[in-house]
Design an enzyme around this catalytic site. Structure first.
Site, short mmCIF file in Angstrom:
data_model
loop_
_atom_site.label_atom_id
_atom_site.label_comp_id
_atom_site.label_asym_id
_atom_site.label_seq_id
_atom_site.Cartn_x
_atom_site.Cartn_y
_atom_site.Cartn_z
N LYS A 54 12.52 41.30 61.96
CA LYS A 54 12.02 41.63 60.62
C LYS A 54 12.63 40.73 59.54
CE LYS A 54 10.53 46.43 60.34
NZ LYS A 54 10.76 47.68 59.63
N SER A 90 11.66 50.87 51.59
CA SER A 90 12.61 49.79 51.29
C SER A 90 11.86 48.58 50.75
CB SER A 90 13.37 49.39 52.55
OG SER A 90 14.13 50.47 53.03
N ARG A 128 6.44 59.89 56.37
CA ARG A 128 5.97 59.98 54.99
C ARG A 128 4.50 60.35 54.91
NH1 ARG A 128 8.47 54.29 53.81
NH2 ARG A 128 7.90 54.28 55.99
N HIS A 140 15.62 57.87 52.56
CA HIS A 140 16.48 57.85 53.76
C HIS A 140 17.64 58.83 53.61
CE1 HIS A 140 15.12 53.41 54.13
NE2 HIS A 140 14.54 54.05 55.12
#
Ligand code: ADP
Length: 167
Positions: A42, A129, A91, A18
């Site tokens: 989430k 993460s 990614r 990030h």
């Protein structure tokens, strides 16, 4: 005319991947707002306040980058702060499908919004993460993946859990 970009995410917690995207966006735009999503659906590990505080410390040295929190629709938030550019990191192909879908939805909601994708640096393509949280949960070393302030936050959590007998 100054161009402000919004880089939204859950940042639970912010990783070096990030940071890399934020740094590169800061070179492309006049101002960058890292927008930490409440992301209540989430159920984030770190509170919104913790995620904002960590990101603020981590990105302190990037002068044109600020950190804010937001809830609700991203396009509404972007309009509120006067931004028409959304930055997202990519990614792998697995990110692509989801990200393009979200970009389409956001453009549908606000035709003036453009989503700009920044390709992850090669060395961070595996990093997320959730991987960091998983390693930290098993008491593994995450120092290569996150800023020291995140390690402190994980330690605080572990101590609290030990104290409460949940570890
Ligand atoms: P979200 O819940 O919105 O997906 P994340 O915090 O997981 O929020 O990610 C925010 C953005 O950062 C996403 O665009 C994601 O693809 C990107 N990102 C996550 N990890 C990396 C990484 N290692 N390198 C580059 N971009 C990344």
């Amino acid at each position: 005319m100054r161009v402000t970009a919004v880089y939204p995410g859950t940042f639970d917690p912010m990783t070096v991947g990030h940071i890399d995207v934020a740094r590169r966006a800061s070179r492309m735009f006049d101002d960058v707002i890292v927008a930490v999503a409440a992301s209540t659906s989430k159920s984030p590990f770190f509170s919104l306040e913790e995620r904002v505080d960590m990101a603020t410390t981590i990105l302190e040295e990037l002068e044109n980058v600020t950190v804010q929190s937001f809830g609700g629709l991203l396009v509404d938030y972007a309009a509120e702060v006067g931004s028409k550019v959304i930055v997202r990191g990519l990614r792998a192909i697995s990110d692509f499908e989801y990200e393009v879908q979200i970009a389409g939805v956001n453009r549908h909601l606000d035709p003036e919004i453009e989503t700009v994708f920044i390709a992850a640096s090669q060395e961070y393509t595996f990093l997320s993460s959730s991987i960091v949280r998983e390693i930290a949960r098993m008491h593994g070393d995450v120092s290569e993946f996150v800023h020291p302030v995140v390690i402190e936050s994980f330690s605080r959590r572990h101590h609290r859990a030990l104290h409460e007998g949940n570890a």
